[in-house]
Write an enzyme that holds these catalytic residues in place. Structure first.
Site, short mmCIF file in Angstrom:
data_model
loop_
_atom_site.label_atom_id
_atom_site.label_comp_id
_atom_site.label_asym_id
_atom_site.label_seq_id
_atom_site.Cartn_x
_atom_site.Cartn_y
_atom_site.Cartn_z
N CYS A 2 0.84 -1.21 0.00
CA CYS A 2 0.00 0.00 0.00
C CYS A 2 0.87 1.26 0.00
CB CYS A 2 -0.86 0.05 1.25
SG CYS A 2 -1.92 -1.38 1.42
N ARG A 28 4.57 0.88 -6.59
CA ARG A 28 4.55 -0.01 -5.42
C ARG A 28 3.59 -1.18 -5.62
NH1 ARG A 28 6.45 2.44 -0.61
NH2 ARG A 28 4.97 1.33 0.70
N TRP A 75 -2.86 -2.46 -1.63
CA TRP A 75 -2.43 -3.80 -2.07
C TRP A 75 -3.06 -4.73 -1.06
CZ3 TRP A 75 0.56 -6.61 -5.48
CH2 TRP A 75 1.14 -7.80 -5.02
N ASN A 101 -0.88 1.76 5.79
CA ASN A 101 -0.04 0.74 5.15
C ASN A 101 0.56 -0.10 6.27
OD1 ASN A 101 1.87 -0.76 3.73
ND2 ASN A 101 3.35 0.92 3.68
N GLY A 102 0.32 -1.41 6.22
CA GLY A 102 0.87 -2.27 7.27
C GLY A 102 -0.12 -3.37 7.61
N GLU A 481 18.22 -23.27 -5.70
CA GLU A 481 17.78 -21.87 -5.84
C GLU A 481 18.96 -20.95 -6.15
OE1 GLU A 481 15.16 -20.58 -6.49
OE2 GLU A 481 15.35 -18.48 -5.96
N LYS A 485 19.23 -18.66 -9.58
CA LYS A 485 19.45 -17.21 -9.57
C LYS A 485 20.64 -16.85 -10.47
CE LYS A 485 16.43 -16.11 -8.33
NZ LYS A 485 15.26 -16.69 -7.76
N GLU A 488 19.79 -17.39 -14.22
CA GLU A 488 18.78 -16.53 -14.87
C GLU A 488 19.19 -15.08 -15.00
OE1 GLU A 488 14.95 -16.12 -12.94
OE2 GLU A 488 15.85 -16.33 -10.97
N HIS A 504 28.45 -39.89 -8.60
CA HIS A 504 27.71 -40.75 -9.55
C HIS A 504 27.72 -40.15 -10.95
CE1 HIS A 504 26.48 -43.23 -6.23
NE2 HIS A 504 26.09 -42.15 -5.57
N LYS A 604 7.98 -11.87 -15.50
CA LYS A 604 7.73 -12.00 -14.06
C LYS A 604 6.64 -13.02 -13.79
CE LYS A 604 8.31 -11.02 -9.79
NZ LYS A 604 9.49 -11.68 -9.20
C1 F6R Z 1 12.89 -17.28 -10.68
C2 F6R Z 1 11.49 -17.00 -10.88
C3 F6R Z 1 10.63 -18.03 -11.51
C4 F6R Z 1 9.30 -18.13 -10.75
C5 F6R Z 1 8.34 -19.10 -11.46
C6 F6R Z 1 7.06 -19.29 -10.68
O1 F6R Z 1 13.55 -16.23 -10.07
O2 F6R Z 1 11.03 -15.95 -10.52
O3 F6R Z 1 11.26 -19.26 -11.55
O4 F6R Z 1 9.57 -18.59 -9.46
O5 F6R Z 1 8.04 -18.60 -12.73
O6 F6R Z 1 6.41 -18.09 -10.47
P1 F6R Z 1 5.25 -17.95 -9.42
O7 F6R Z 1 5.83 -18.12 -8.06
O8 F6R Z 1 4.68 -16.60 -9.66
O9 F6R Z 1 4.26 -19.04 -9.72
#
Ligand code: F6R
Length: 609
Positions: A2, A28, A75, A101-102, A481, A485, A488, A504, A604
């Site tokens: 928010c 935001r 939000w 906001n909070g 993970e 990162k 990507e 293996h 995203k």
């Molecule tokens: C990696 C990344 C993607 C998402 C994946 C799932 O940094 O952002 O691998 O994790 O596309 O996205 P959500 O969580 O939105 O279903």
């Protein structure tokens, strides 16, 4: 998250100023918008769900009289993104308005108490308790000032807030206050502003005053007065000249959203610790009853599921199946049934592969549970029960703060289930809960102490052609993970697998100088992991280790190491151990000249299968 805004103008109408400021807070993320102003003893208000431009088209946000007012972009956290839940919220008589906001942790108790005293609530939000409490304080003591009524109200509130309050009783003032949620003032000769963030008023003034936690401010056309909520003492604070460009301001001075979002992890983790108990209770009841549980997600969210499968098994003795969502239908589409439970994890709540798996499960009468960051997303609509992790919008394409928050929620769920099943002693439960409470601070310390060192490591390895990421047990998820990162955003091919698998096959790739990142919490896997480090070292690998502070044995074996604070329990370790890996990927991308916020070929929210 928010955004709040308020202004007291010496001349002119507040509404267009609020409208423009809310536009500047759009970055935001939000789902609803609203404004309230005061004029000639009356409160005027407009609010609705939707984007600012859409709401403006219908309601004309500039058409509110008066030179003082507040505004809000919402939000959703408590209550769906509907007009009724949009801010401002008003008291029973429509004379006080608040924007917030909070998260108010104790809102259920307060709401019950206020309803018993005759207050009528219009929304499903936690915020509305604030305005009814203020009303109550004024009713109890009609001579109290608005500022004191707000101050007394805040003493009853647990949680995080940045609020701005206006009232017809004192029509030339805004009272604002902060605890954990950001609040800044902007000052010029003709106005005072309060806002969640500097960009809201940056084109109007570059003179800002940063409000600290536990402070309450009275704004009027004479300026501002800051007091401490705890004892009403006056605070003097100098103004600061802001020399940010607008583009920098939305990133709060960070060069990229990704770095800003990594730095937000401690506060997002705090939000996950404020979750309403009954959601955890309800979800853990469903998990307890299930004959089989699938944890379904993609990418980073899948790694959270993988870590969660260790948490559920180790704490609650519940076997779960983490499944990559795009494989779910092929792998389990025929067998999933009325006795199955699917816990779908998706930051966006809109990932097509995850929703397809959910749809398949729903058609076969399975129970669907959801964990997401976006209230009102498709996942929230198709889940029997869902939890909203409240991390605020994540703008960097690579998931960072939402990952650590997912892990926090999932660990709380596993703990709740363990308690329900009687699989955990009270002492162990108390210990884990205490450590969970400390995690925000732990992550803060990691960022503070290790960021500089990680930057140097990134510099050193920036030309490496490929990396291994290895861990054992729950750290396998952390390794996966860290590797995702790096790939990507820094475009470095990397391989991750449980460290026991190296002999293996993959170890044949290792030659002198080959960088291998080991995730080394001090858990039961450590002794064997040291053996795996030796195997790699014997073949000339350069070891980069993430270790607990003072783990001299591994520090001596490693070329480079990053330390996290001591005493993090195994089931919580991914939350702390992944942050250095996120920073490593970030600085590698920067060293290589890439833009970490928008990696090529990625979106995203992946809404195609
Ligand atoms: C990696 C990344 C993607 C998402 C994946 C799932 O940094 O952002 O691998 O994790 O596309 O996205 P959500 O969580 O939105 O279903």
């Amino acid at each position: 998250m928010c955004g709040i805004f308020g202004c007291v103008l010496k001349y002119g109408n507040a509404a267009p100023v609020i409208h423009a400021a809310l536009k500047r807070l759009e970055y935001r993320g939000y789902d609803s918008v609203g404004e309230a102003t005061l004029h000639e003893g009356r409160l005027y208000m407009k609010k609705d769900q939707g984007k600012i431009d859409e709401v403006h088209k219908i309601h004309d946000l500039d058409d509110l009289p008066g030179s003082i007012g507040v505004g809000h972009t919402r939000w959703a956290t408590h209550g769906a993104p509907l007009q009724i839940n949009a801010h401002p919220h008003t008291d029973c008589n429509g004379q006080i308005a608040v924007v917030h906001n909070g998260i108010i942790e104790n809102f259920s108790e307060l709401k019950r108490e206020l309803e018993e005293r005759g207050h009528v609530f219009k929304s499903k939000t936690d915020t509305e308790v604030i305005v009814h409490l203020i009303e109550d304080k004024i009713k109890a003591n009609p001579s109290v000032s608005l500022a004191d009524a707000v101050l007394e109200t805040l003493k009853r509130i647990d949680g995080s807030y940045a609020i701005a309050v206006i009232s017809t009783r004192e029509p030339n003032k805004i009272i604002c206050a902060r605890n954990e949620s950001p609040l800044v003032l902007g000052i010029n000769e003709n106005a005072v502003y309060c806002a969640s963030d500097i960009p809201a008023f940056l084109p109007l003034t570059n003179r800002a005053v940063i409000i600290e936690d536990g402070e309450l401010v009275t704004l009027s056309s004479d300026g501002f007065e800051i007091r401490k909520i705890v004892d009403s003492t006056l605070v003097t604070r100098a103004t600061k000249l802001i020399d940010w460009m607008p583009e920098m301001a939305v990133k709060r001075g960070y060069p990229h959203f990704m770095l800003k979002e990594i730095h937000e992890e401690p506060s997002c983790l705090r939000n996950t610790l404020r979750m309403q108990e009954h959601y955890l209770e309800l979800m853990s009841s469903f998990l307890d009853r299930a004959r089989e549980v699938f944890l379904v997600a993609c990418g980073t969210s899948y790694h959270a599921c993988l870590a969660a499968s260790y948490m559920f098994s180790k704490l609650a003795f519940l076997a779960t199946y983490p499944v990559v969502a795009s494989e779910f239908v092929e792998q389990h589409g025929k067998s999933v049934n009325i006795d199955s439970t699917i816990l779908a994890v998706s930051q966006s709540g809109e990932t097509a592969d995850t929703l397809a798996a959910v749809e398949c499960a729903r058609r076969r009468a399975a129970t669907v549970l959801g964990l997401t960051n976006v209230m009102g997303s498709t996942l929230t609509r198709v889940s029997r029960v869902y939890i909203c992790q409240q991390s605020g919008p994540e703008i960097g394409v690579a998931a960072t703060k939402t990952f650590t928050s997912q892990l926090s929620v999932l660990s709380q769920l596993a703990l709740r289930l363990a308690k329900k099943r009687g699989k955990i002693s009270q002492d162990e439960m108390d210990f884990l809960e205490e450590r969970l409470e400390k995690l925000p601070e732990t992550v803060e310390v990691i960022i503070q102490k290790q960021e500089g060192k990680i930057k140097q490591i990134a510099k050193k390895y920036k030309d490496a052609k490929t990396f291994f990421f290895l861990g054992r047990g729950i750290s396998t998820a952390t390794a996966l993970e860290g590797r995702l990162k790096l790939m990507e955003i820094a475009y470095v091919p990397a391989i991750a697998f449980p460290a026991g698998e190296s002999k293996h096959g993959p170890i044949s790739l290792v030659e002198p100088g080959f960088p291998v990142v080991f995730i080394c919490p001090k858990d039961e896997t450590r002794k064997t992991l040291v053996g795996n480090i030796m195997e790699m070292k014997a073949r000339g690998a350069s070891i980069i280790a993430v270790v607990e502070e003072g783990d001299e044995e591994i520090e001596k074996l490693a070329e480079d190491y990053v330390e996290v604070p001591k005493g993090i329990p195994e089931v919580l370790s991914p939350i702390a151990f992944v942050t250095p890996l996120q920073l490593l990927a970030y600085y590698m991308a920067v060293e290589k000249g890439y833009t970490p916020d928008t990696p090529r070929n990625l979106a995203k929210s992946v809404t195609v299968k």
